[in-house]
Design a protein around this motif. Structure first.
Motif, PDB file in Angstrom:
ATOM      1  N   UNK A   2       0.852  -1.187   0.000  1.00 39.35           N
ATOM      2  CA  UNK A   2       0.000   0.000   0.000  1.00 39.35           C
ATOM      3  C   UNK A   2       0.889   1.238   0.000  1.00 39.35           C
ATOM      4  N   UNK A   3       0.497   2.247  -0.771  1.00 38.06           N
ATOM      5  CA  UNK A   3       1.303   3.474  -0.857  1.00 38.06           C
ATOM      6  C   UNK A   3       0.534   4.649  -0.284  1.00 38.06           C
ATOM      7  N   UNK A   4       1.261   5.479   0.448  1.00 43.27           N
ATOM      8  CA  UNK A   4       0.668   6.648   1.095  1.00 43.27           C
ATOM      9  C   UNK A   4       1.482   7.873   0.745  1.00 43.27           C
ATOM     10  N   UNK A   5       0.782   8.975   0.531  1.00 43.84           N
ATOM     11  CA  UNK A   5       1.451  10.266   0.414  1.00 43.84           C
ATOM     12  C   UNK A   5       1.173  11.052   1.691  1.00 43.84           C
ATOM     13  N   UNK A   6       2.236  11.380   2.417  1.00 44.74           N
ATOM     14  CA  UNK A   6       2.128  12.225   3.605  1.00 44.74           C
ATOM     15  C   UNK A   6       2.532  13.649   3.216  1.00 44.74           C
ATOM     16  N   UNK A   7       1.586  14.568   3.273  1.00 43.85           N
ATOM     17  CA  UNK A   7       1.905  15.978   3.031  1.00 43.85           C
ATOM     18  C   UNK A   7       2.230  16.635   4.367  1.00 43.85           C
ATOM     19  N   UNK A   8       3.360  17.318   4.415  1.00 44.43           N
ATOM     20  CA  UNK A   8       3.832  17.978   5.625  1.00 44.43           C
ATOM     21  C   UNK A   8       3.642  19.480   5.463  1.00 44.43           C
ATOM     22  N   UNK A   9       2.739  20.026   6.248  1.00 42.00           N
ATOM     23  CA  UNK A   9       2.483  21.462   6.250  1.00 42.00           C
ATOM     24  C   UNK A   9       3.199  22.058   7.453  1.00 42.00           C
ATOM     25  N   UNK A  10       4.276  22.798   7.204  1.00 41.29           N
ATOM     26  CA  UNK A  10       5.124  23.281   8.289  1.00 41.29           C
ATOM     27  C   UNK A  10       4.515  24.506   8.961  1.00 41.29           C
ATOM     28  N   UNK A  11       4.470  24.439  10.288  1.00 48.19           N
ATOM     29  CA  UNK A  11       3.921  25.532  11.086  1.00 48.19           C
ATOM     30  C   UNK A  11       5.013  26.516  11.487  1.00 48.19           C
ATOM     31  N   UNK A  12       6.261  26.117  11.295  1.00 49.64           N
ATOM     32  CA  UNK A  12       7.411  26.960  11.655  1.00 49.64           C
ATOM     33  C   UNK A  12       8.397  26.940  10.490  1.00 49.64           C
ATOM     34  N   UNK A  13       9.440  27.732  10.606  1.00 51.16           N
ATOM     35  CA  UNK A  13      10.536  27.618   9.657  1.00 51.16           C
ATOM     36  C   UNK A  13      11.292  26.319   9.887  1.00 51.16           C
ATOM     37  N   UNK A  14      12.186  25.988   8.972  1.00 52.94           N
ATOM     38  CA  UNK A  14      12.964  24.748   9.082  1.00 52.94           C
ATOM     39  C   UNK A  14      14.445  25.060   8.861  1.00 52.94           C
ATOM     40  N   UNK A  15      15.275  24.189   9.406  1.00 53.24           N
ATOM     41  CA  UNK A  15      16.704  24.254   9.109  1.00 53.24           C
ATOM     42  C   UNK A  15      17.155  22.865   8.678  1.00 53.24           C
ATOM     43  N   UNK A  16      17.331  22.710   7.360  1.00 54.67           N
ATOM     44  CA  UNK A  16      17.822  21.457   6.805  1.00 54.67           C
ATOM     45  C   UNK A  16      19.261  21.658   6.369  1.00 54.67           C
ATOM     46  N   UNK A  17      20.165  20.938   7.007  1.00 51.42           N
ATOM     47  CA  UNK A  17      21.590  21.157   6.797  1.00 51.42           C
ATOM     48  C   UNK A  17      22.032  20.962   5.364  1.00 51.42           C
ATOM     49  N   UNK A  18      22.836  21.889   4.877  1.00 50.21           N
ATOM     50  CA  UNK A  18      23.441  21.765   3.544  1.00 50.21           C
ATOM     51  C   UNK A  18      24.906  22.184   3.563  1.00 50.21           C
ATOM     52  N   UNK A  19      25.519  22.025   4.748  1.00 57.28           N
ATOM     53  CA  UNK A  19      26.942  22.333   4.870  1.00 57.28           C
ATOM     54  C   UNK A  19      27.256  23.660   5.519  1.00 57.28           C
ATOM     55  N   UNK A  20      26.225  24.477   5.750  1.00 53.47           N
ATOM     56  CA  UNK A  20      26.456  25.792   6.340  1.00 53.47           C
ATOM     57  C   UNK A  20      25.373  26.086   7.375  1.00 53.47           C
ATOM     58  N   UNK A  21      25.783  26.509   8.569  1.00 51.04           N
ATOM     59  CA  UNK A  21      24.824  26.838   9.618  1.00 51.04           C
ATOM     60  C   UNK A  21      24.004  28.068   9.248  1.00 51.04           C
ATOM     61  N   UNK A  22      24.591  28.963   8.461  1.00 54.03           N
ATOM     62  CA  UNK A  22      23.923  30.215   8.117  1.00 54.03           C
ATOM     63  C   UNK A  22      23.016  30.084   6.893  1.00 54.03           C
ATOM     64  N   UNK A  23      22.866  28.873   6.380  1.00 51.11           N
ATOM     65  CA  UNK A  23      22.004  28.627   5.230  1.00 51.11           C
ATOM     66  C   UNK A  23      21.189  27.372   5.499  1.00 51.11           C
ATOM     67  N   UNK A  24      20.080  27.209   4.780  1.00 46.94           N
ATOM     68  CA  UNK A  24      19.241  26.021   4.962  1.00 46.94           C
ATOM     69  C   UNK A  24      18.758  25.524   3.618  1.00 46.94           C
ATOM     70  N   UNK A  25      18.697  24.205   3.481  1.00 45.62           N
ATOM     71  CA  UNK A  25      18.054  23.623   2.319  1.00 45.62           C
ATOM     72  C   UNK A  25      16.547  23.697   2.474  1.00 45.62           C
ATOM     73  N   UNK A  26      15.824  23.293   1.436  1.00 45.77           N
ATOM     74  CA  UNK A  26      14.367  23.345   1.477  1.00 45.77           C
ATOM     75  C   UNK A  26      13.742  21.954   1.551  1.00 45.77           C
ATOM     76  N   UNK A  27      14.552  20.898   1.465  1.00 48.47           N
ATOM     77  CA  UNK A  27      14.050  19.525   1.542  1.00 48.47           C
ATOM     78  C   UNK A  27      14.981  18.686   2.408  1.00 48.47           C
ATOM     79  N   UNK A  28      14.505  17.506   2.800  1.00 47.04           N
ATOM     80  CA  UNK A  28      15.349  16.552   3.531  1.00 47.04           C
ATOM     81  C   UNK A  28      15.286  15.204   2.817  1.00 47.04           C
ATOM     82  N   UNK A  29      16.264  14.360   3.097  1.00 41.39           N
ATOM     83  CA  UNK A  29      16.357  13.085   2.403  1.00 41.39           C
ATOM     84  C   UNK A  29      15.842  11.939   3.270  1.00 41.39           C
ATOM     85  N   UNK A  30      15.640  10.788   2.625  1.00 41.95           N
ATOM     86  CA  UNK A  30      15.025   9.649   3.313  1.00 41.95           C
ATOM     87  C   UNK A  30      15.843   9.184   4.510  1.00 41.95           C
TER      88      UNK A  30
END
Length: 312
Positions: A2-30
């Motif tokens: 069975x396959x499910x799509x989970x949509x994540x509606x963020x209530x806050x900002x996010x910080x997804x690491x991309x090598x720099x603390x002062x920058x953030x990615x917009x997605x995360x990996x599995x």
């Protein structure tokens, strides 16, 4: 499955690491999601719950995709790492070429148009650009009795009608119930970096997969070319065979271990080289869940199993 799509509606900002603390990615990996769900499993049910979750994932009873953007009702997927069909009679357009190089995601129902070189890539890039905005916060870190030390923190904030989604495959109702429980717990904790200051929290919406998309997953194993929607790594004895005629990109995954029970001090995980989502293959494989711990008090798992969909 069975396959499910989970949509994540963020209530806050996010910080997804991309090598720099002062920058953030917009997605995360599995693998980031899997690690976060493991931590939630320990919180909820200790060793028994995490073993149940990890064992289910190892056996292929639970599979996860990377996270991808959605804007309104449009779901985006990663650009397949395949060469495009070209029209030799069509004059090259430098603006369009640059747009194709910049392209990271395309609407999930536009795969065929993309592979034929018929995607309105300039407009798609404009649409993806509406996902949200990067901000920079000034944050004060207090260590012991020392004075506060300010630093810059990159935060990504999603637009009102946008967020991320994850596709999951589950073998049965028991597996789905376990995944639902862990996702719900994670929504309150948050995902990504700096969750301790309230970042990364979200609401979950379960969305039914379209028949067209279901068909692409159903046909994946028998299709001529299939694409992985998650970071993955073939088994050692299948590596050479799987990578023959494949199109893919490799990246190094590293980072620190979040578990407080692992060690008295902050420790790094073993580096692991994986294939990015968007990798295209002629042959299927199971992938791996790798223990990336180094002399700690318990295993630390890195998820690297593919979730295939049909491309051709």
């Amino acid at each position: 499955m069975k396959r499910i799509i989970y949509k994540l509606k963020f209530e806050t900002g996010v910080h997804f690491g991309n090598g720099s603390l002062s920058d953030s990615g917009s997605t995360f990996q599995a693998d980031t999601l899997f690690s976060a769900l493991c931590i939630e499993a320990v919180k909820i049910g200790g060793e028994e719950k995490i073993n149940k979750f990890v064992d289910a994932a190892k056996a292929g009873k639970i599979k996860l995709s990377d996270s991808f953007p959605y804007i309104g009702e449009t779901l985006f997927i990663p650009k397949p790492f395949m060469p495009l069909e070209t029209d030799k009679n069509k004059k090259s357009d430098s603006k369009e070429k640059k747009a194709y190089k910049k392209l990271k995601y395309l609407p999930i129902n536009q795969i065929d148009n993309y592979l034929k070189g018929k995607l309105d890539v300039i407009n798609v890039n404009k649409e993806v650009g509406k996902l949200g905005v990067n901000e920079e916060r000034n944050v004060a870190a207090v260590r012991g009795k020392e004075d506060a030390e300010p630093y810059h923190l990159g935060v990504f904030r999603f637009s009102n009608n946008a967020g991320l989604y994850v596709i999951a495959e589950v073998e049965n109702d028991e597996s789905k119930k376990l995944l639902d429980e862990l996702f719900n717990s994670l929504s309150y904790t948050g995902i990504g970096g700096k969750v301790s200051v309230g970042l990364g929290r979200f609401k979950i919406e379960e969305v039914k997969m379209s028949k067209e998309l279901e068909k692409r997953f159903d046909n994946a194993e028998s299709s001529k070319v299939k694409m992985s929607l998650s970071v993955c790594l073939p088994e050692d004895d299948k590596m050479e065979d799987v990578l023959e005629n494949a199109f893919y990109r490799v990246e190094k995954r590293s980072g620190f271990i979040a578990s407080e029970k692992y060690s008295d001090s902050l420790m790094k995980k073993k580096d692991l080289y994986v294939i990015q989502a968007g990798g295209c293959f002629e042959k299927v494989f199971e992938g791996k869940i790798v223990d990336v711990s180094i002399n700690g008090n318990h295993p630390v798992y890195r998820y690297a199993k593919p979730l295939f969909m049909e491309v051709i």
